[in-house]
Design a protein around this motif. Structure first.
Motif, PDB file in Angstrom:
ATOM      1  N   GLU A  27       0.832  -1.144   0.106  1.00 35.27           N
ATOM      2  CA  GLU A  27      -0.139  -0.044  -0.028  1.00 35.27           C
ATOM      3  C   GLU A  27       0.895   1.251   0.011  1.00 35.27           C
ATOM      4  O   GLU A  27       0.355   2.303  -0.301  1.00 35.27           O
ATOM      5  CB  GLU A  27      -0.920  -0.080   1.167  1.00 35.27           C
ATOM      6  CG  GLU A  27      -1.976  -0.998   1.109  1.00 35.27           C
ATOM      7  CD  GLU A  27      -2.766  -0.898   2.573  1.00 35.27           C
ATOM      8  OE1 GLU A  27      -2.550  -0.420   3.260  1.00 35.27           O
ATOM      9  OE2 GLU A  27      -3.776  -1.839   2.608  1.00 35.27           O
ATOM     10  N   ASN A  28       2.030   0.920  -0.051  1.00 30.13           N
ATOM     11  CA  ASN A  28       2.967   2.344   0.415  1.00 30.13           C
ATOM     12  C   ASN A  28       4.028   2.422  -0.688  1.00 30.13           C
ATOM     13  O   ASN A  28       5.118   1.409  -0.264  1.00 30.13           O
ATOM     14  CB  ASN A  28       3.595   2.561   1.610  1.00 30.13           C
ATOM     15  CG  ASN A  28       4.465   3.849   2.010  1.00 30.13           C
ATOM     16  OD1 ASN A  28       5.081   4.077   1.115  1.00 30.13           O
ATOM     17  ND2 ASN A  28       4.090   4.195   2.995  1.00 30.13           N
ATOM     18  N   ARG A  29       3.683   3.047  -1.847  1.00 26.30           N
ATOM     19  CA  ARG A  29       4.902   2.841  -3.070  1.00 26.30           C
ATOM     20  C   ARG A  29       6.309   3.146  -2.491  1.00 26.30           C
ATOM     21  O   ARG A  29       7.216   2.789  -2.835  1.00 26.30           O
ATOM     22  CB  ARG A  29       4.485   3.666  -4.155  1.00 26.30           C
ATOM     23  CG  ARG A  29       5.114   3.563  -5.447  1.00 26.30           C
ATOM     24  CD  ARG A  29       4.480   4.098  -6.612  1.00 26.30           C
ATOM     25  NE  ARG A  29       4.388   5.327  -6.412  1.00 26.30           N
ATOM     26  CZ  ARG A  29       3.999   5.933  -7.642  1.00 26.30           C
ATOM     27  NH1 ARG A  29       3.705   5.607  -8.695  1.00 26.30           N
ATOM     28  NH2 ARG A  29       3.805   7.803  -7.254  1.00 26.30           N
ATOM     29  N   HIS A  30       6.341   4.386  -1.713  1.00 20.51           N
ATOM     30  CA  HIS A  30       7.470   4.814  -1.315  1.00 20.51           C
ATOM     31  C   HIS A  30       8.439   3.764  -0.464  1.00 20.51           C
ATOM     32  O   HIS A  30       9.553   3.353  -0.587  1.00 20.51           O
ATOM     33  CB  HIS A  30       7.680   6.043  -0.561  1.00 20.51           C
ATOM     34  CG  HIS A  30       9.224   6.365   0.162  1.00 20.51           C
ATOM     35  ND1 HIS A  30      10.011   6.999  -0.757  1.00 20.51           N
ATOM     36  CD2 HIS A  30       9.431   6.428   1.373  1.00 20.51           C
ATOM     37  CE1 HIS A  30      11.077   7.148   0.117  1.00 20.51           C
ATOM     38  NE2 HIS A  30      10.683   6.968   1.236  1.00 20.51           N
ATOM     39  N   ALA A  31       7.631   3.182   0.396  1.00 21.79           N
ATOM     40  CA  ALA A  31       8.297   1.994   1.152  1.00 21.79           C
ATOM     41  C   ALA A  31       8.899   0.987   0.346  1.00 21.79           C
ATOM     42  O   ALA A  31       9.780   0.243   0.503  1.00 21.79           O
ATOM     43  CB  ALA A  31       7.284   1.866   2.422  1.00 21.79           C
ATOM     44  N   LEU A  32       7.850   0.359  -0.533  1.00 23.00           N
ATOM     45  CA  LEU A  32       7.975  -0.610  -1.468  1.00 23.00           C
ATOM     46  C   LEU A  32       9.512  -0.277  -2.284  1.00 23.00           C
ATOM     47  O   LEU A  32      10.251  -1.130  -2.570  1.00 23.00           O
ATOM     48  CB  LEU A  32       6.991  -1.013  -2.404  1.00 23.00           C
ATOM     49  CG  LEU A  32       7.295  -1.800  -3.571  1.00 23.00           C
ATOM     50  CD1 LEU A  32       7.201  -3.227  -2.770  1.00 23.00           C
ATOM     51  CD2 LEU A  32       5.981  -2.165  -4.398  1.00 23.00           C
ATOM     52  N   GLN A  33       9.562   1.018  -2.873  1.00 20.07           N
ATOM     53  CA  GLN A  33      10.820   1.385  -3.374  1.00 20.07           C
ATOM     54  C   GLN A  33      12.029   1.183  -2.370  1.00 20.07           C
ATOM     55  O   GLN A  33      13.155   0.593  -3.098  1.00 20.07           O
ATOM     56  CB  GLN A  33      10.800   2.898  -3.786  1.00 20.07           C
ATOM     57  CG  GLN A  33      11.882   3.564  -4.723  1.00 20.07           C
ATOM     58  CD  GLN A  33      11.808   4.851  -4.826  1.00 20.07           C
ATOM     59  OE1 GLN A  33      11.308   5.601  -4.111  1.00 20.07           O
ATOM     60  NE2 GLN A  33      11.727   5.181  -6.336  1.00 20.07           N
TER      61      GLN A  33
END
Length: 336
Positions: free
Chosen positions: A111-117
């Motif tokens: 749900e969190n694209r920055h965290a995934l990156q």
């Protein structure tokens, strides 16, 4: 909503202070001489809440119940009957909590694209700039020990595999599979410049970091570890790992270069945009629920449970979504 009598409000210092501060809004209402308010509004860190077991249990329940259902169902150890969750496992509380938190981390990354990156960059050892969001959006985090994962993709996932709790997969384009039918439907993220799968080990421990994290890092069993919890004295497991790695360097067990490499191989929740307070209290709620200390909830509706189960079925952890929700990182308490 939680209803408290006027007498209790007058005799409980914390509740009395809430009224005195005139913080009466949509979260609080007065009905027949009793105050009715949203228990999620209570701060589980406040001494007044922690001193009252009922208020603490209700506060944690209101904040974390829905997240717990979503994540606990994914572990395969909790099933829902007649709108209520039941524990169906012989796992001890620490092991069960670890699986729920693993599912929680997977959902956070999805749900969190920055965290995934950040997670992809970290565990695949990509040097230089972050990979683009176009690259990141191809991948979805997968919990290797979760129920759906093991049922649908036995080839890749084994809950006894000591190396990864979370991996990252992308769908192979149909055109490529038509050209090469031997290609799998999913391909794992790999360490940059290799064909070695990349992934993360998740730890929910409050002691014994030497055996559980540091030694497996040194001997190569683990490549990247996300450690989530704090000790009872407030010291984060992350900081204890760094202390133990420092001792290993000073004793000559590892050299300085290895020390720097392993230091970067350990993360705390803050580094993946996760709020440490939420982790702490989610863990506390899991422990209370496991021990049967969460009071019965009269307003658990079958519709809410059905909605959770529908979300689990239609948003498979193994099929990358075309729309990944980006959330704004909160102000996080430092774990350094």
């Amino acid at each position: 909503m939680l209803t408290v009598s006027e007498y209790e409000f007058q005799n409980d210092p914390y509740l009395a202070s809430l009224l005195a501060s005139q913080m009466v809004d949509d979260n609080i209402g007065l009905t027949d001489g009793a105050e009715t308010f949203n228990a999620a509004w209570l701060d589980p860190r406040h001494p007044g809440v922690r001193a009252n077991p009922i208020l603490l249990a209700r506060s944690l329940e209101a904040r974390y119940r829905e997240a717990f259902y979503r994540d606990a169902i994914q572990t395969g150890h909790v099933e829902v009957f007649n709108g209520r969750p039941f524990y169906r496992s012989k796992l001890g509380m620490p092991q069960f909590a670890g699986l729920v938190l693993e599912a929680h981390v997977v959902r956070h990354l999805a749900e969190n694209r920055h965290a995934l990156q950040v997670a992809i960059t970290w565990c695949s050892r990509r040097a230089g700039v972050f990979p683009s969001f176009k690259f990141v959006n191809k991948y979805l985090p997968v919990g290797t020990g979760l129920k759906n994962t093991k049922l649908e993709h036995k080839r890749w996932f084994d809950s006894s595999d000591p190396h990864f709790d979370i991996m990252f997969f992308k769908k192979v384009p149909p055109a490529e599979r038509r050209m090469n039918p031997l290609l799998p439907a999913l391909q794992p993220l790999t360490i940059e410049g290799t064909t070695i799968p990349a992934g993360i080990q998740v730890k929910a421990i409050t002691c014994n970091e030497e055996e559980q994290i540091v030694t497996p890092l040194i001997d190569g069993t683990y490549s990247h570890v996300l450690t989530l919890l704090q000790h009872a004295n407030g010291v984060h497991s992350y900081n204890e790992c760094l202390r133990l790695l420092g001792i290993a360097r000073q004793s000559g067990r590892i050299n300085h270069e290895k020390y720097l490499q392993l230091k970067g191989a350990v993360f705390c929740p803050q580094q993946l945009s996760m709020d440490q307070y939420n982790i702490n209290y989610f863990y506390e709620y899991i422990a209370q629920w496991y021990r049967g200390q969460v009071p019965p909830v009269a307003d658990i509706q079958e519709g809410m449970i059905a909605e959770v189960k529908k979300a689990m079925c239609t948003s498979s952890l193994l099929v990358p979504s075309t729309e990944i929700i980006t959330t704004v990182p909160t102000d996080l308490p430092t774990c350094f």
